[in-house]
Enzyme design. Structure first.
Site, short mmCIF file in Angstrom:
data_model
loop_
_atom_site.label_atom_id
_atom_site.label_comp_id
_atom_site.label_asym_id
_atom_site.label_seq_id
_atom_site.Cartn_x
_atom_site.Cartn_y
_atom_site.Cartn_z
N SER A 168 -0.28 9.61 6.36
CA SER A 168 -0.63 9.57 4.95
C SER A 168 0.36 10.43 4.15
CB SER A 168 -2.07 10.00 4.74
OG SER A 168 -2.52 9.68 3.45
N GLU A 173 -6.47 -0.12 5.89
CA GLU A 173 -6.28 1.22 5.33
C GLU A 173 -7.32 1.60 4.29
OE1 GLU A 173 -4.14 3.48 6.17
OE2 GLU A 173 -2.35 2.53 7.01
N HIS A 204 -7.94 3.97 7.13
CA HIS A 204 -6.95 5.02 6.91
C HIS A 204 -7.34 6.30 7.64
CE1 HIS A 204 -3.68 6.93 4.72
NE2 HIS A 204 -4.50 7.91 4.35
#
Length: 516
Positions: A200, A326, A427
């Site tokens: 990320s 995600e 995610h």
């Protein structure tokens, strides 16, 4: 059993944990409060005697910035770091099989996620003991300045001393890597074989380092997980955001001295209003971080991967990839998505905020490809492709076009069964797979197949760190990525190679963004 290692600033005390020698929050630079606030990092003051590095002592200020998850997801990623927020936050954590200077093991340096705004390197799921023990590597994780503390651009206000203030947190990353270069031999690591990796915002940090001439030679391989940064802040937007901060703070921002003495709480409270006053970037799908690195023509000569990949890191082998779903956890805050009651019209309204005049085109394609999914699930697919996957694909394509060091693309497709399977492959779920810390989270329900995939993923990552290539017995032969075949490793119950997976979606978003 206690362990002692001599660093350039003094001796540090660690402890054996899970058969691995662990050192927590070793300072790589001085505290950033007071007169050091907004300035480049300074070396830590040397100490006499023994510094206790057996526990976590803090992380960067960030109160109120992390998204609040719905109750169902509150413990999905495991326990948070319990250490306090402090401006004395420039520290590294180290896990090594043995502090033997002759060992020269591969070094894996982790940059944590959180959009340059929140997060830290101390959370239990980031424990490096398993990755180090199973793969005979040295694991390092980095804490640095975040948000307004690391990225308030005062170059037009504070004079020459503050010309790099918008990139102070970026310079922290350089300082951490320089510390690794100068000290890691004593911990059993090889400064000539350093891999940087992150997920990320941590992937955004890796992307940024790949574009920084000052980082050249400090690392030798790179892994970007769900965090490709194609573009970063322009100097114009950075300075405009600074003015929004100053207007919000009023007299508290009248001088540099005032800004360096204003409370942590006041600075954090200025972030939201300033960002709202600035408004969204005109290149929304590629500009990610309101308070993040600045393309200043110096430390960052250009956007990391726009319009092309940087030459400075073109010889660094790279792995890059994403999660299949995600945005499933981000969208969960909308009860209509979480409970799958979102209507077609409501989905259209959300997609229109992203696709604009291309909305009908997007909806038509995803209805044809995913007609068996309900509107909430199609929204997850659309926003995953438009907000995450397109950036990774563009980065990989532009990097492969350099035709120098190889780049390998992956997609993490394994779906978690917890919470009724509604999260699919969301995610950040890959983080404990990377560190082999699934048992320290509630992300997989104790699934045996998840543990097997974690063993595979962490071992492949470590093999890449050791050799510069991800060849490993647990996966098929993984060809390098190129624009002709777009070979992609699918991480799932059975790992496999697919060429150009979900290619129609890729072509659509590349066409919409003009990156074909």
């Amino acid at each position: 059993m206690d362990q002692i290692v001599e660093t350039t600033a003094g001796k540090v005390l660690g402890v054996v944990d899970e058969q691995i020698v662990s050192f927590r929050t070793i300072p790589y630079a001085a505290a950033t409060s007071g007169m050091n606030r907004f300035l480049p990092p300074c070396p830590p003051a040397a100490w006499s005697g023994l510094r206790d590095c057996t526990s976590f002592t803090g992380h960067s200020p960030q109160a109120g910035l992390a998204p609040v998850p719905i109750p169902d997801l509150a413990d999905f990623s495991g326990a948070p770091d319990a250490s306090p927020e402090t401006e004395d936050c420039l520290t590294v954590n180290i896990w090594t099989p043995a502090a033997d200077p002759a060992a020269r093991r591969p070094v894996m340096v982790w940059f944590h996620g959180g959009a340059f705004a929140y997060g830290n390197a101390n959370a239990p799921r980031l424990r490096g003991t398993r990755l180090a023990r199973r793969n005979d590597v040295v694991v390092v994780s980095v804490n640095q300045r975040l948000n307004i503390f690391g990225h308030l651009d005062l170059s037009a206000f504070g004079g020459e001393a503050f010309r790099h203030s918008g990139n102070a947190g970026t310079l922290d990353m350089i300082a951490a890597l320089e510390w690794v270069r100068d000290n890691i031999v004593a911990f059993g690591g090889d400064p000539g074989n350093v891999t940087i990796f992150g997920e990320s915002g941590g992937g955004g940090k890796v992307s940024t380092l790949l574009a920084m001439p000052r980082a050249a030679g400090l690392f030798h391989r790179a892994i970007i997980q769900s965090g490709a940064a194609v573009r970063l802040r322009t100097r114009e937007r950075a300075l405009a955001l600074t003015e929004c901060v100053r207007q919000h703070l009023g007299s508290s921002a009248a001088t540099i001295d005032a800004l360096q003495t204003v409370s942590v709480e006041q600075l954090l409270a200025a972030i939201g209003p300033a960002q709202q006053a600035l408004g969204p970037s005109p290149t929304l799908l590629f500009d990610r971080y309101p308070f993040g690195p600045v393309v200043d023509g110096d430390l960052l000569p250009a956007h990391p991967f726009d319009p092309t990949a940087p030459d400075v890191s073109a010889d660094i082998p790279l792995i890059i990839g994403d999660m299949k779903d995600e945005t499933a956890n981000f969208l969960a805050v909308d009860e209509r998505v979480w409970h799958r009651t979102l209507t077609e019209q409501q989905m259209r309204e959300k997609v229109a905020s992203i696709a604009g005049t291309q909305t009908d085109r997007v909806l038509d394609l995803y209805s044809r490809l995913y007609g068996h999914l309900n509107p909430a699930e199609r929204l997850i697919a659309i926003t995953t492709d438009s907000n995450f996957r397109i950036r990774s694909l563009v980065l990989a394509q532009r990097r492969a076009a350099k035709n120098r060091a190889p780049v390998w693309m992956y997609s993490f497709d394994w779906e978690t069964p917890v919470l009724g399977g509604r999260l699919k492959a969301p995610h950040a779920m890959d983080v404990p797979f990377t560190f082999n810390t699934l048992d320290l989270t509630n992300a997989t329900g104790g699934s045996r197949e998840a543990q097997a995939l974690s063993d595979t993923m962490s071992s492949v990552w470590a093999t890449f760190a050791r050799n510069g290539t991800p060849r490993h017995a647990s996966i098929p032969d993984w060809p390098a990525y190129d624009a002709r075949t777009r070979a992609t490793l699918i991480l799932d119950k059975v790992c496999r190679i697919e060429n150009d997976p979900r290619g129609e979606g890729r072509r659509l978003w590349q066409d919409i963004t003009g990156t074909l």
